[in-house]
Design a protein around this motif. Sequence first.
Motif, PDB file in Angstrom:
ATOM      1  N   LEU A 203       0.815  -1.205   0.000  1.00 50.32           N
ATOM      2  CA  LEU A 203       0.000   0.000   0.000  1.00 50.32           C
ATOM      3  C   LEU A 203       0.854   1.263   0.000  1.00 50.32           C
ATOM      4  CD1 LEU A 203      -2.795  -1.008   2.556  1.00 50.32           C
ATOM      5  CD2 LEU A 203      -3.051  -0.707   0.096  1.00 50.32           C
ATOM      6  N   LEU A 204       1.998   1.212   0.664  1.00 57.42           N
ATOM      7  CA  LEU A 204       2.856   2.386   0.765  1.00 57.42           C
ATOM      8  C   LEU A 204       3.691   2.619  -0.493  1.00 57.42           C
ATOM      9  CD1 LEU A 204       4.202   2.124   4.427  1.00 57.42           C
ATOM     10  CD2 LEU A 204       2.507   3.736   3.541  1.00 57.42           C
ATOM     11  N   ALA A 205       3.944   1.575  -1.281  1.00 57.05           N
ATOM     12  CA  ALA A 205       4.863   1.692  -2.416  1.00 57.05           C
ATOM     13  C   ALA A 205       4.460   2.771  -3.419  1.00 57.05           C
ATOM     14  CB  ALA A 205       5.012   0.338  -3.102  1.00 57.05           C
ATOM     15  N   PRO A 206       3.196   2.805  -3.914  1.00 57.20           N
ATOM     16  CA  PRO A 206       2.843   3.873  -4.863  1.00 57.20           C
ATOM     17  C   PRO A 206       2.946   5.260  -4.263  1.00 57.20           C
ATOM     18  CG  PRO A 206       1.111   2.202  -4.741  1.00 57.20           C
ATOM     19  CD  PRO A 206       2.085   1.899  -3.674  1.00 57.20           C
ATOM     20  N   ILE A 207       2.624   5.380  -2.970  1.00 59.98           N
ATOM     21  CA  ILE A 207       2.721   6.682  -2.297  1.00 59.98           C
ATOM     22  C   ILE A 207       4.171   7.121  -2.219  1.00 59.98           C
ATOM     23  CG2 ILE A 207       2.218   7.919  -0.156  1.00 59.98           C
ATOM     24  CD1 ILE A 207      -0.050   5.928   0.335  1.00 59.98           C
ATOM     25  N   MET A 208       5.049   6.203  -1.822  1.00 54.51           N
ATOM     26  CA  MET A 208       6.471   6.529  -1.728  1.00 54.51           C
ATOM     27  C   MET A 208       7.047   6.877  -3.095  1.00 54.51           C
ATOM     28  SD  MET A 208       7.346   6.417   1.420  1.00 54.51           S
ATOM     29  CE  MET A 208       7.013   5.703   3.015  1.00 54.51           C
ATOM     30  N   ASN A 209       6.589   6.172  -4.122  1.00 49.74           N
ATOM     31  CA  ASN A 209       7.068   6.459  -5.466  1.00 49.74           C
ATOM     32  C   ASN A 209       6.582   7.834  -5.935  1.00 49.74           C
ATOM     33  OD1 ASN A 209       8.266   5.893  -8.033  1.00 49.74           O
ATOM     34  ND2 ASN A 209       6.255   5.355  -8.820  1.00 49.74           N
ATOM     35  N   HIS A 210       5.323   8.157  -5.642  1.00 47.75           N
ATOM     36  CA  HIS A 210       4.769   9.454  -6.041  1.00 47.75           C
ATOM     37  C   HIS A 210       5.464  10.608  -5.315  1.00 47.75           C
ATOM     38  CE1 HIS A 210       1.796  12.352  -7.430  1.00 47.75           C
ATOM     39  NE2 HIS A 210       1.631  12.747  -6.171  1.00 47.75           N
ATOM     40  N   LEU A 211       5.813  10.404  -4.047  1.00 53.21           N
ATOM     41  CA  LEU A 211       6.469  11.454  -3.272  1.00 53.21           C
ATOM     42  C   LEU A 211       7.967  11.546  -3.547  1.00 53.21           C
ATOM     43  CD1 LEU A 211       4.727  10.935   0.196  1.00 53.21           C
ATOM     44  CD2 LEU A 211       4.219  12.686  -1.525  1.00 53.21           C
ATOM     45  N   GLY A 212       8.497  10.594  -4.314  1.00 56.21           N
ATOM     46  CA  GLY A 212       9.914  10.613  -4.633  1.00 56.21           C
ATOM     47  C   GLY A 212      10.812  10.020  -3.570  1.00 56.21           C
ATOM     48  N   VAL A 213      10.214   9.373  -2.572  1.00 58.19           N
ATOM     49  CA  VAL A 213      11.025   8.737  -1.534  1.00 58.19           C
ATOM     50  C   VAL A 213      11.799   7.557  -2.121  1.00 58.19           C
ATOM     51  CG1 VAL A 213      10.962   7.565   0.703  1.00 58.19           C
ATOM     52  CG2 VAL A 213       9.404   9.483   0.232  1.00 58.19           C
ATOM     53  N   ILE A 214      11.150   6.808  -3.012  1.00 57.37           N
ATOM     54  CA  ILE A 214      11.834   5.757  -3.759  1.00 57.37           C
ATOM     55  C   ILE A 214      11.718   6.074  -5.245  1.00 57.37           C
ATOM     56  CG2 ILE A 214      11.443   3.983  -2.005  1.00 57.37           C
ATOM     57  CD1 ILE A 214       9.159   2.902  -3.731  1.00 57.37           C
ATOM     58  N   ASP A 215      12.705   5.671  -6.001  1.00 51.88           N
ATOM     59  CA  ASP A 215      12.693   5.901  -7.450  1.00 51.88           C
ATOM     60  C   ASP A 215      13.230   4.651  -8.135  1.00 51.88           C
ATOM     61  OD1 ASP A 215      12.733   6.754 -10.031  1.00 51.88           O
ATOM     62  OD2 ASP A 215      13.819   8.620  -9.643  1.00 51.88           O
ATOM     63  N   PRO A 216      12.328   3.778  -8.615  1.00 54.88           N
ATOM     64  CA  PRO A 216      12.796   2.529  -9.235  1.00 54.88           C
ATOM     65  C   PRO A 216      13.304   2.697 -10.665  1.00 54.88           C
ATOM     66  CG  PRO A 216      10.416   2.619  -9.271  1.00 54.88           C
ATOM     67  CD  PRO A 216      10.864   3.844  -8.544  1.00 54.88           C
ATOM     68  N   TYR A 217      13.238   3.905 -11.196  1.00 56.96           N
ATOM     69  CA  TYR A 217      13.623   4.112 -12.592  1.00 56.96           C
ATOM     70  C   TYR A 217      14.931   4.895 -12.744  1.00 56.96           C
ATOM     71  CZ  TYR A 217       8.693   2.938 -13.023  1.00 56.96           C
ATOM     72  OH  TYR A 217       7.468   2.324 -12.918  1.00 56.96           O
ATOM     73  N   ALA A 218      15.361   5.590 -11.717  1.00 51.59           N
ATOM     74  CA  ALA A 218      16.562   6.425 -11.819  1.00 51.59           C
ATOM     75  C   ALA A 218      17.814   5.544 -11.894  1.00 51.59           C
ATOM     76  CB  ALA A 218      16.653   7.359 -10.614  1.00 51.59           C
ATOM     77  N   THR A 219      18.697   5.880 -12.817  1.00 52.65           N
ATOM     78  CA  THR A 219      19.959   5.155 -12.963  1.00 52.65           C
ATOM     79  C   THR A 219      21.039   5.825 -12.125  1.00 52.65           C
ATOM     80  OG1 THR A 219      20.527   6.450 -14.914  1.00 52.65           O
ATOM     81  CG2 THR A 219      19.374   4.366 -15.269  1.00 52.65           C
ATOM     82  N   ASN A 220      21.971   5.019 -11.657  1.00 49.43           N
ATOM     83  CA  ASN A 220      23.068   5.517 -10.816  1.00 49.43           C
ATOM     84  C   ASN A 220      24.376   4.920 -11.337  1.00 49.43           C
ATOM     85  OD1 ASN A 220      21.436   6.792  -8.369  1.00 49.43           O
ATOM     86  ND2 ASN A 220      20.513   4.800  -8.781  1.00 49.43           N
ATOM     87  N   GLN A 221      24.893   5.527 -12.393  1.00 49.94           N
ATOM     88  CA  GLN A 221      26.108   5.000 -13.006  1.00 49.94           C
ATOM     89  C   GLN A 221      27.328   5.160 -12.105  1.00 49.94           C
ATOM     90  OE1 GLN A 221      26.166   3.356 -15.864  1.00 49.94           O
ATOM     91  NE2 GLN A 221      23.955   3.648 -16.211  1.00 49.94           N
ATOM     92  N   ASN A 222      27.255   6.084 -11.149  1.00 48.54           N
ATOM     93  CA  ASN A 222      28.407   6.330 -10.280  1.00 48.54           C
ATOM     94  C   ASN A 222      28.682   5.180  -9.316  1.00 48.54           C
ATOM     95  OD1 ASN A 222      25.868   7.239  -9.119  1.00 48.54           O
ATOM     96  ND2 ASN A 222      27.062   7.910  -7.355  1.00 48.54           N
ATOM     97  N   VAL A 223      27.726   4.281  -9.126  1.00 51.59           N
ATOM     98  CA  VAL A 223      27.937   3.162  -8.196  1.00 51.59           C
ATOM     99  C   VAL A 223      28.360   1.896  -8.937  1.00 51.59           C
ATOM    100  CG1 VAL A 223      26.298   4.097  -6.527  1.00 51.59           C
ATOM    101  CG2 VAL A 223      25.498   2.516  -8.287  1.00 51.59           C
TER     102      VAL A 223
END
Length: 322
Positions: A48-68
């Motif tokens: 239930l929290l996942a879409p809310i967290m994604n909408h608020l930007g707390v989690i971002d499953p699409y952002a790439t992090n090439q620096n890691v």
Amino acid sequence: MTSTEALPSAPAAVVSKSPMRLAFERFRTDKRSMISFWIVFAFAVLALLAPIMNHLGVIDPYATNQNVLGPDTMPAGHLSGMTWHHLLGVEPGTGRDMLARVWLGLAISIFIALTSSLLSLIIGTVLGIIAGVRGGFADGAIGRLCDLILSFPQQLMLLALSGMALAFINTQLHVSGADSAACIYVIVVMAIFGWPGICRLVRAQVLSIREREFVDAAVVLGASKTRIYFKEILPNLWSLLLVQFTLVLPAYISTEAALSFMGVSVKPPTPTLGNVLNDTLSYAPVDFFYFLVPGATIALLVITFNLLGDGLRDALDPKSNR
């Protein structure tokens, strides 16, 4: 009787308990069932929290992090590059946060499985009640329809019909987006192929319930068919339906994961547990932790739901030997 003699104590009051209260006490005293319940509850809250967290930007499953990532595009460090910023590591090649993808994938997979389970339960219950009460031609027709649907292999039909069905959903139903069309397709097909088993169980139970006195009384008083179905018979099926729901839901979670693995369900970059697990397979020999996270999540989710269903079945059965 002398003054020194003690008066006889009053008998202890007898406290009556409803069948629901007895079932709850049996369920609560079983440690395995309670552990499963709290794990399932935690999964439900996270979903239930996942879409809310994604909408608020707390989690971002699409952002790439090439620096890691290292020069070979593999996560730098141990355990898939696990750090305080990426608690479950990152994806090889893209650097997308694994926790965010598994978390949102959990929500999407549970949504698909939950919707399919509810549709299967509704269709199977209604047709099972009709078949059990009416008998005759209605019972025979529904029984043969169950046999027809069960004769088709579910996953093979999902694969064979996917292209035509997705095109129909996009063009005729005007559903925009490949992910939305895939969700609708998987939900509808799993519901269509899932209700016959529930229908047969409900029918068998209704054949016994329809012979009871309260049903005869409702018929004599002129109750309508709808009232007999849903006011007299349906309330006596809730324990069966509850147990079936907790057993069907994990099966649909596994089915959705298998369909995502075969490319029929929601496709990347939108995460589901199935397509995230599929992406990990090619990296399993060199980065086992990346494979372990979604695999363990699916396994834990399915096992706990099955244990919860077993616990509910034992608690609601008055003949259970606990």
